[in-house]
Design an enzyme around this catalytic site. Structure first.
Site, short mmCIF file in Angstrom:
data_model
loop_
_atom_site.label_atom_id
_atom_site.label_comp_id
_atom_site.label_asym_id
_atom_site.label_seq_id
_atom_site.Cartn_x
_atom_site.Cartn_y
_atom_site.Cartn_z
N HIS A 58 6.82 13.54 7.33
CA HIS A 58 8.11 14.08 6.84
C HIS A 58 9.20 13.55 7.77
O HIS A 58 9.31 12.34 7.95
CB HIS A 58 7.97 15.61 6.82
N HIS A 111 7.09 7.57 -1.08
CA HIS A 111 7.66 8.89 -1.30
C HIS A 111 6.87 9.61 -2.37
O HIS A 111 6.38 8.99 -3.31
CB HIS A 111 9.13 8.79 -1.72
N ASP A 137 14.01 7.35 5.86
CA ASP A 137 13.70 7.22 7.28
C ASP A 137 13.64 5.78 7.78
O ASP A 137 13.51 5.55 8.98
CB ASP A 137 12.37 7.92 7.59
N1 CMC Z 1 2.02 3.09 3.82
C1 CMC Z 1 0.91 2.63 3.26
N2 CMC Z 1 0.44 3.05 2.07
C2 CMC Z 1 1.14 4.01 1.45
C3 CMC Z 1 2.31 4.56 1.98
C4 CMC Z 1 2.75 4.06 3.22
N3 CMC Z 1 3.85 4.52 3.79
N4 CMC Z 1 2.79 5.47 1.14
C5 CMC Z 1 1.96 5.52 0.13
N5 CMC Z 1 0.96 4.63 0.29
C6 CMC Z 1 -0.14 4.35 -0.61
C7 CMC Z 1 -1.36 5.15 -0.21
O1 CMC Z 1 -2.21 4.43 0.65
C8 CMC Z 1 -1.99 5.45 -1.54
O2 CMC Z 1 -2.70 4.30 -1.96
P1 CMC Z 1 -4.08 4.42 -2.73
O3 CMC Z 1 -3.77 5.20 -3.99
O4 CMC Z 1 -4.48 3.01 -2.94
O5 CMC Z 1 -4.98 5.20 -1.81
C9 CMC Z 1 -0.81 5.61 -2.47
O6 CMC Z 1 0.23 4.82 -1.91
C10 CMC Z 1 -0.35 7.05 -2.63
O7 CMC Z 1 -0.17 7.56 -1.32
P2 CMC Z 1 -0.24 9.07 -0.93
O8 CMC Z 1 -0.37 9.19 0.54
O9 CMC Z 1 -1.26 9.80 -1.78
O10 CMC Z 1 1.17 9.54 -1.41
P3 CMC Z 1 1.85 10.91 -1.08
O11 CMC Z 1 2.78 11.22 -2.19
O12 CMC Z 1 0.84 11.93 -0.71
O13 CMC Z 1 2.63 10.58 0.27
C11 CMC Z 1 4.26 10.07 1.84
C12 CMC Z 1 4.00 10.49 0.39
C13 CMC Z 1 5.76 10.10 2.06
C14 CMC Z 1 3.62 11.08 2.77
C15 CMC Z 1 3.69 8.67 2.07
O14 CMC Z 1 4.36 7.75 1.27
C16 CMC Z 1 3.76 8.27 3.53
O15 CMC Z 1 2.87 8.60 4.31
N6 CMC Z 1 4.84 7.55 3.95
C17 CMC Z 1 5.01 7.23 5.35
C18 CMC Z 1 5.64 8.38 6.09
C19 CMC Z 1 7.08 8.49 5.75
O16 CMC Z 1 7.85 7.54 5.74
N7 CMC Z 1 7.50 9.73 5.49
C20 CMC Z 1 8.89 10.05 5.14
C21 CMC Z 1 8.99 10.47 3.71
S1 CMC Z 1 10.65 10.52 3.04
C22 CMC Z 1 11.61 11.52 4.04
C23 CMC Z 1 11.05 12.78 4.51
O17 CMC Z 1 10.37 13.51 3.79
O18 CMC Z 1 11.23 13.09 5.66
#
Ligand code: CMC
Length: 384
Positions: free
Chosen positions: A231, A270, A321
């Site tokens: 987050h 996201h 971010d």
């Molecule tokens: N890097 C690598 N792969 C990713 C990323 C990432 N940042 N985000 C999503 N994916 C891939 C993930 O590996 C998965 O692939 P597969 O289906 O092949 O296994 C797919 O995309 C779906 O990912 P998920 O983790 O199930 O998606 P989610 O909706 O649970 O996660 C998230 C959302 C924001 C936690 C994730 O995108 C992430 O970890 N991003 C990096 C951390 C980040 O930048 N967070 C800030 C979010 S925006 C501002 C805020 O909230 O503060």
């Protein structure tokens, strides 16, 4: 399947509550396919172009744009030294912490401590919660800046009521009046982080508020949830990655290897957006302008290369971010202050959601599907 209780229908939703709609709300709307973000119906792009953080706070809390008279009174109250200053005992508490305490730990504990000094801490009426929201929003920048000074062995700088919330925060960090570009950049960053629908920290704040707990408790819950790297903590992680890469010439190779190694890439992806986060473009532009002003474009160049490669190869897009830290770093702000800055803005949204939750409350209490044992026998310790 285990018996989960009388008349309980097991109705599993996707992991992480993905796509679950848990409440109605009139505060914030995200269109994840078109990349649109609205506060009270107004596009955040318009707020960035025409508004200020102070006005956005009013909009989020009251549901409409203020008249000139309403805005003047609101700005005056947010700027008043009586609302911005910290009780001397809070400063004494800060001085007791080990210098290695992170700013986010200080903020979490500091907001909790501020509750003990708030004259209306236990009053959950809308009027008292609005007044507490205003005090807390005014105090949080003072708390963050005071810790930055104290951990560096310097005396805290008293707030300046003539400066905006953005300008005053930068002033309290360094003791010097910030440039107009730095002030405007910081103000825009605060506008962009002010609210974001039912994100994890806001949901945490609402869950707390729904027990009829108070504003400060809701905000402490929000800070705890924001701290994590999935987050708000992602902005700090982005800068640590940029510092590791160091040289723009190394960025492409570094990020391609990270993708091959299946590293989670901070600042990308996201839960709701399927396109680029509408906030990212503003922060990219501001980080670029500040980089040009300080004649150091290396952070922005590294981030642009990373963004190009990740978008092309992974089809995941920059979020809020990715570029914020490059803008803050250009203003000389320490990396571990990036997430507290996020919180200094998001407190506006948390407060709006606490007010909305209290206005139409029902306890938030979901179920789990129990998958553990149901016939385990208690074994006396002597037989284990
Ligand atoms: N890097 C690598 N792969 C990713 C990323 C990432 N940042 N985000 C999503 N994916 C891939 C993930 O590996 C998965 O692939 P597969 O289906 O092949 O296994 C797919 O995309 C779906 O990912 P998920 O983790 O199930 O998606 P989610 O909706 O649970 O996660 C998230 C959302 C924001 C936690 C994730 O995108 C992430 O970890 N991003 C990096 C951390 C980040 O930048 N967070 C800030 C979010 S925006 C501002 C805020 O909230 O503060």
């Amino acid at each position: 399947m285990a018996d989960t209780g009388a008349n309980t229908q097991v109705n599993l939703i996707k992991a992480g509550l993905e796509d679950a709609v848990v409440s109605t709300s009139e505060i914030c709307f995200i269109d994840g396919h078109k990349g649109r973000l609205l506060y009270r119906g107004i596009d955040v792009d318009d707020l960035v172009a025409h508004s200020t953080f102070e006005e956005v706070i009013y909009l989020l809390w009251h549901g409409h744009l203020p008249t000139r008279k309403e805005l003047d009174a609101h700005v005056k109250a947010l700027s008043a030294t009586a609302n911005r200053r910290l009780a001397p005992k809070i400063i004494s508490i800060l001085r007791l912490f080990p210098k290695k305490t992170t700013p986010m730990e200080i903020l979490r504990t500091g907001v909790s401590a501020l509750s003990a000094f708030d004259p209306e801490a236990g009053d959950n009426s809308r009027e008292a919660t609005l007044r507490k929201s205003l005090r807390l929003t005014a105090q949080m920048p003072t708390l963050v800046a005071a810790w930055e000074r104290i951990r560096r062995g310097k005396p805290p700088v008293a707030p300046n009521p003539k400066l905006t919330l953005a300008g005053n925060f930068l002033y309290m960090l360094s003791g010097k009046k910030p440039t107009p570009l730095a002030t405007r950049t910081f103000d825009v960053a605060l506008i962009l982080h002010a609210d974001h629908e039912f994100n994890a920290s806001t949901f945490a704040a609402r869950v707390t508020a729904a027990t009829l707990s108070d504003l400060h408790s809701g905000v402490v819950s929000g800070i705890g949830a924001l701290k994590g790297p999935l987050h708000g903590g992602a902005n700090e992680q982005v800068m640590l990655m940029v510092e590791k890469i160091k040289d723009p010439a190394r960025a492409e190779g570094w990020i391609k290897k990270a993708i091959a190694d299946k590293v989670r890439l901070m600042g990308f992806g996201h839960r709701v957006y399927r396109v680029e986060d509408p906030r990212a473009k503003h922060l990219r532009r501001l980080a670029t302008e500040l980089g040009e002003q300080i004649h150091n474009m290396s952070y922005v160049e590294i981030l642009n290369t990373i963004a190009q490669v990740v978008t092309a190869e992974k089809h995941i897009y920059p979020n809020v971010d990715l570029f914020s830290g490059a803008a803050y770093a250009a203003m000389g702000i320490a990396t571990d202050q990036f997430t507290p800055i996020f919180a200094m803005s998001r407190v506006a949204g948390w407060a709006a959601h606490v007010l909305e939750q209290h206005g139409n409350n029902r306890l938030i209490r979901p179920r789990s599907e129990y998958t553990g044992a149901t016939d385990a026998r208690y074994v006396p310790i002597s037989e284990r």
